[in-house]
Design an enzyme around this catalytic site. Structure first.
Site, PDB file in Angstrom:
ATOM      1  N   GLU A 125       0.980 -23.296 -15.749  1.00  0.00           N
ATOM      2  CA  GLU A 125       2.021 -22.967 -14.824  1.00  0.00           C
ATOM      3  C   GLU A 125       2.829 -24.260 -14.378  1.00  0.00           C
ATOM      4  OE1 GLU A 125       0.056 -20.916 -11.593  1.00  0.00           O
ATOM      5  OE2 GLU A 125      -1.866 -21.985 -11.878  1.00  0.00           O
ATOM      6  N   CYS A 140       0.456 -13.791 -17.645  1.00  0.00           N
ATOM      7  CA  CYS A 140       0.109 -13.243 -16.484  1.00  0.00           C
ATOM      8  C   CYS A 140       1.085 -12.955 -15.407  1.00  0.00           C
ATOM      9  CB  CYS A 140      -1.315 -13.448 -15.994  1.00  0.00           C
ATOM     10  SG  CYS A 140      -1.361 -15.168 -15.372  1.00  0.00           S
ATOM     11  N   HIS A 152       0.917  -1.294  -0.081  1.00  0.00           N
ATOM     12  CA  HIS A 152      -0.049   0.100   0.021  1.00  0.00           C
ATOM     13  C   HIS A 152       0.916   1.423   0.182  1.00  0.00           C
ATOM     14  CE1 HIS A 152      -3.747  -2.096   1.532  1.00  0.00           C
ATOM     15  NE2 HIS A 152      -3.910  -2.105   0.099  1.00  0.00           N
ATOM     16  N   ASP A 166       5.268 -19.441 -11.649  1.00  0.00           N
ATOM     17  CA  ASP A 166       5.324 -20.971 -11.021  1.00  0.00           C
ATOM     18  C   ASP A 166       5.987 -21.808 -12.341  1.00  0.00           C
ATOM     19  OD1 ASP A 166       4.675 -20.800  -8.476  1.00  0.00           O
ATOM     20  OD2 ASP A 166       2.410 -21.316  -9.010  1.00  0.00           O
TER      21      ASP A 166
END
Length: 578
Positions: A432, A503, A189, A456
């Site tokens: 993956e 991704c 954050h 992964d």
């Protein structure tokens, strides 16, 4: 020169101000049983004061960082209301007769250690939020309101161990040239707020300094390269003065790209979608020109709570995201827990090798009741927008068929109940696991799209735990074996006529763009703050030239050769190709 991690773009030059490191060190304090009621009242009073303070901070900061990033403080207030967090504190006070502040400190430490122990950057970054909220509560319980006095005579570069969102909210952005921290995370954050405030930020300097940085040292901080110079010579200063002017012009140019399509020099479009973990991030992604959401991580709905989220709770989150996106796609990944992600609401057995064990789709297919609840929520949300569903960690055809059978059963149930739902929804899988890559031709016949999870896939292909410092040097995304597996997946998707996206972290790495274009990848799903940089590089490249590069890449015998070839392409030819 010190090499860290660039978390917010930009170049800062100025004097350092070092924030002192301060940790609570509370002695054990046992209270009399007769004083329990008073101790609980002290706790609840501290919580009320903390929530009031957070609300005021949120109202003050919204004009500086915008509405969307200010929701960070809603998340902080939610921690104070979380039943798991509160029950643990109350239990220590009641059963062990410990003072409220001691109980709070113990619970903070427990949760921080738990989140830091999870091999997931997102979860590690949430540990700082818990510490931030806990320290605010401790401040009210102990009545200690001491604040660090920052210099006001000239702007400075802030240096410290780690910076919380609350500390950042109290800073005057006009006085802060940049920030350098020993710890922190790219998607914390604090980093999100830094980027919203356009403050250059470098983190991850722990253990890399020859001597500690002192207040008054002259620093050059490069948030793009992740580098910090301490008391550099005149030649370095002159070099960075020129780079800063160039960076300011580049930042203006990147903003100009928001409304442009991501199209190569020779006319091929690459869809740039965003990865996210909350519906609250959609607005920001759209403001950066995202073509949709390529990865919505649903496991974050299950973390840090005592009960499994209901179908209705899940539906509301997915539907809000889909509605905000309009006709842009929302790819929802089904639950991906296990391994290092162990939510309190879903106890998992301890395993000797959890990354090769009970996780992701294996859990969903074992707990069909909970899987069906999530699938029902996704099908209902699909009525409000362009929703797709994606299964994680697929390694066999049987898993895909069993998951699809569950999806069909969930749809038939909803239709029988008269509940509005999508009658057709696109189904994809994560590639993956090397097994999935090697049988991609078989799997492609059962799904509408692939999405390659490079993190992964690299880890499993090379048998390397990238979080293990002793072998992390072996984690190499550009290893020839990885490149050949990627080619296998891309070819299978092309033959089957289905789309393939990427991704993982490698999707955000501009160095890899010639590889993706060469493989014919149609979509990259990246972190929001990487969208414009990736788009800029896509627009400089030629897809045809990248296709010609593919064969030389596949013939490389080492990662060093691959790195050199990609560097040459990106640096030498990107601006020349027409």
């Amino acid at each position: 020169m010190i090499k860290g991690i660039g978390a917010s773009s930009g170049i800062a030059m100025g004097r350092a101000f070092v924030v002192p490191t301060w940790e609570w060190d509370l002695p054990e304090k046992i209270i009399d049983v007769s004083d329990l009621a008073g101790e609980f009242e002290k706790l609840y009073s501290g919580i009320r004061s903390s929530k009031d303070e957070l609300e005021h901070i949120k109202q003050d900061i919204v004009e500086v960082i915008g509405k969307e990033p200010s929701h960070i403080f809603d998340a902080h207030m939610a921690i104070l209301e979380d039943p798991v967090f509160m029950n643990e504190i109350e239990d220590i006070i009641e059963r062990q007769s410990k003072a409220a502040e001691v109980a709070v400190k113990e619970v903070i430490d427990k949760f921080v250690d738990m989140f830091n122990g999870i091999d997931d950057e997102y979860m590690k970054e949430r540990a700082l939020d818990i510490k931030d909220v806990g320290n605010r509560l401790l401040k009210h319980l102990l009545g200690d309101h001491e604040e660090t006095i920052l210099p006001s005579d000239e702007p400075f570069i802030l240096v410290g161990k780690e910076l919380t969102p609350s500390q950042l909210a109290h800073l005057d952005p006009s006085q802060v040239l940049g920030v350098a921290m020993m710890l922190g995370g790219m998607n914390s954050h604090t980093s999100i707020m830094m980027r919203a405030m356009s403050i250059p930020y470098v983190l991850g300097l722990e253990g890399k300094l020859l001597r500690p940085i002192s207040t008054g040292d002259f620093l050059i901080l490069d948030g793009d390269e992740g580098t910090v110079y301490v008391n550099p010579d005149d030649a370095i200063i002159f070099k960075y003065q020129e780079r800063k002017m160039k960076w300011l012009r580049s930042r203006e140019h990147l903003q100009d790209l928001v409304g442009h399509a991501s199209i190569t020099q020779d006319g091929r479009e690459v869809h740039l979608a965003a990865n996210m973990s909350s519906d609250k991030e959609v607005e920001k992604a759209l403001s950066y020109g995202a073509s949709g959401v390529g990865l919505f991580r649903t496991e974050m709905l299950f973390m840090d709570r005592a009960t499994i989220p209901t179908e209705q709770e899940q539906y509301e989150v997915y539907a809000r995201a889909a509605e905000c996106l309009g006709d842009k796609p929302l790819v929802i990944r089904t639950l991906d827990i296990g391994g290092d992600k162990k939510p309190d609401c879903w106890p998992l057995i301890s395993e000797e090798n959890p990354f090769l064990g009970y996780r992701a789709i294996r859990i969903s297919l074992d707990r069909k009741d909970r899987f069906k609840s999530q699938l029902r929520a996704i099908l209902r949300a699909a009525v409000t927008g362009n929703v797709k569903v994606m299964y994680p960690m697929i390694s066999s055809l049987a898993e895909v068929r069993e998951a699809n059978a569950m999806l069909e059963a969930a749809k038939l149930e909803l239709m029988a109940e008269g509940v509005p739902c999508a009658h057709h929804i696109e189904v994809g899988i994560m590639i993956e696991v090397p097994a999935a890559a090697l049988i991609a031709d078989v799997l492609a016949k059962e799904v509408s799209f692939f999405s390659i999870g490079t993190n992964d896939l690299v880890q499993y292909t090379l048998a390397v735990d990238r979080m293990n410092e002793k072998v992390a040097y072996l984690y190499e995304p550009f290893h020839p074996a990885v490149i050949r597996l990627l080619k296998c997946v891309a070819d299978a998707a092309k033959r089957a006529g289905i789309s393939v996206a990427v991704c993982g972290e490698l999707a955000s790495d501009v160095k890899a763009l010639p590889l993706w274009l060469g493989l014919g990848i149609q979509e990259l799903s990246v972190s929001v703050h990487s969208l414009l940089q990736v788009k800029q590089q896509v627009m400089r490249l030629s897809a045809k030239k990248c296709e010609e590069l593919l064969e030389p890449l596949l013939n490389c015998g080492s990662s060093e050769e691959i790195h050199a070839l990609l560097d040459e392409v990106n640096e030498k030819y990107a601006c020349e190709w027409t």
